[in-house]
Design an enzyme around this catalytic site. Sequence first.
Site, mmCIF file in Angstrom:
data_model
loop_
_atom_site.group_PDB
_atom_site.id
_atom_site.type_symbol
_atom_site.label_atom_id
_atom_site.label_comp_id
_atom_site.label_asym_id
_atom_site.label_seq_id
_atom_site.Cartn_x
_atom_site.Cartn_y
_atom_site.Cartn_z
ATOM 1 N N LYS A 1 42.760 60.856 61.691
ATOM 2 C CA LYS A 1 43.729 61.803 61.148
ATOM 3 C C LYS A 1 44.029 61.614 59.663
ATOM 4 O O LYS A 1 44.690 62.457 59.063
ATOM 5 C CB LYS A 1 45.039 61.757 61.952
ATOM 6 C CG LYS A 1 44.906 62.094 63.410
ATOM 7 C CD LYS A 1 44.286 63.456 63.694
ATOM 8 C CE LYS A 1 45.071 64.615 63.191
ATOM 9 N NZ LYS A 1 44.747 65.881 63.900
HETATM 10 N N1 PMP Z 1 42.184 60.647 68.912
HETATM 11 C C1 PMP Z 1 43.354 60.236 68.421
HETATM 12 C C2 PMP Z 1 43.744 58.797 68.603
HETATM 13 C C3 PMP Z 1 44.213 61.141 67.775
HETATM 14 O O1 PMP Z 1 45.390 60.720 67.271
HETATM 15 C C4 PMP Z 1 43.819 62.484 67.655
HETATM 16 C C5 PMP Z 1 44.726 63.476 66.951
HETATM 17 N N2 PMP Z 1 45.799 63.944 67.711
HETATM 18 C C6 PMP Z 1 42.592 62.883 68.210
HETATM 19 C C7 PMP Z 1 41.795 61.924 68.806
HETATM 20 C C8 PMP Z 1 42.150 64.324 68.210
HETATM 21 O O2 PMP Z 1 41.772 64.829 66.956
HETATM 22 P P1 PMP Z 1 42.029 66.344 66.583
HETATM 23 O O3 PMP Z 1 43.509 66.512 66.390
HETATM 24 O O4 PMP Z 1 41.265 66.547 65.310
HETATM 25 O O5 PMP Z 1 41.529 67.220 67.684
#
Ligand code: PMP
Length: 325
Positions: A44
């Site tokens: 992120k």
């Molecule tokens: N894995 C973790 C540990 C996250 O914090 C997030 C973000 N919420 C994601 C995966 C998913 O990524 P995205 O928000 O880009 O779909």
Amino acid sequence: MDTRPGFAGVIGNTPLIRMETLSRETGCEILGKAEFMNPGGSVKDRAAAWIVREHERSGALKAGGTVVEGTAGNTGIGLVHVCNARGYRTVIYMPDNQSREKVDLLRTLGAEVRVVKTVPYADEMNYQKQAGRYAASIPGGVWANQFDNTANALSHYESTGPEIWAQTNGKLDAFTCAVGTGGTIAGISRYLKEQSPAPRVVLADPHGSALFNWVTTGEAKMTPGPSITEGIGNSRVTQNLAGALIDDAVQIPDPDMVRMVYRMLREDGWFFGSSTGINLCAAVKIAEQMGPGHTIVTILCDGGHKYQSTLYNPDFLTKRNLATG
Ligand code: PMP
């Protein structure tokens, strides 16, 4: 001299790691993009940097301004780091079902954290909606809005996607990852498919999310949960996810995810969070579907440190009938 300019200068350009045990067992190249090596510790950081930059470019965020977000974790962490480095205040709204460690960490980093009652998205008191209203109510405030602000997906279209393409010399057969906001899968899938129609893009979903059904049936209908995974799964198709180019989805049960992260720790030396466990299980499943000789890329989203009271707590796992091996 080989130097990088400050915090934002170290975001991205992460290594693409060959997962040794999984590659050997499947006869495929299982490759993980090491997003846990970003300076704020997760995938992120990229979205946070791009969102802040976009608000600066639009003129909405000026010196001394405040960035407000509704987030349970990694986006908040990325935002506080980026905002501290650029002289902005950070206010984070969080639902009250999140772990104590996350609140403490965000406060330690310097965010003002407002823990609010956990209510569904449709409720006006939902943490994301409260964040949006608060940002609009203060002078110099902007709402990061990671779910529907497509600067999030753009970060992966402009950085993660091109990095993966270059690191594999364009030779990849599949890409898979789990979805929270959808920024990662949307940005990467769009970039990869512009280069070649070949890479198969597969959404990896935990239980208790609507996205597996959305991809496979067209209807965003929740599957039964719960799941102990954090940061992934969603009940709705966000603006970021709407821009993704997805071919298929797989659903990964928590017991498989737990065994995977413990195998990675004990056999390969890695300390991963739960979403990475889902991603690696999905990569193995795709390798089994495609057969040996294929290259499959996934995301190593964050490390295990934030999950010591949950995923890495034997009592927590025992209570939920989850075995580590
Ligand atoms: N894995 C973790 C540990 C996250 O914090 C997030 C973000 N919420 C994601 C995966 C998913 O990524 P995205 O928000 O880009 O779909």
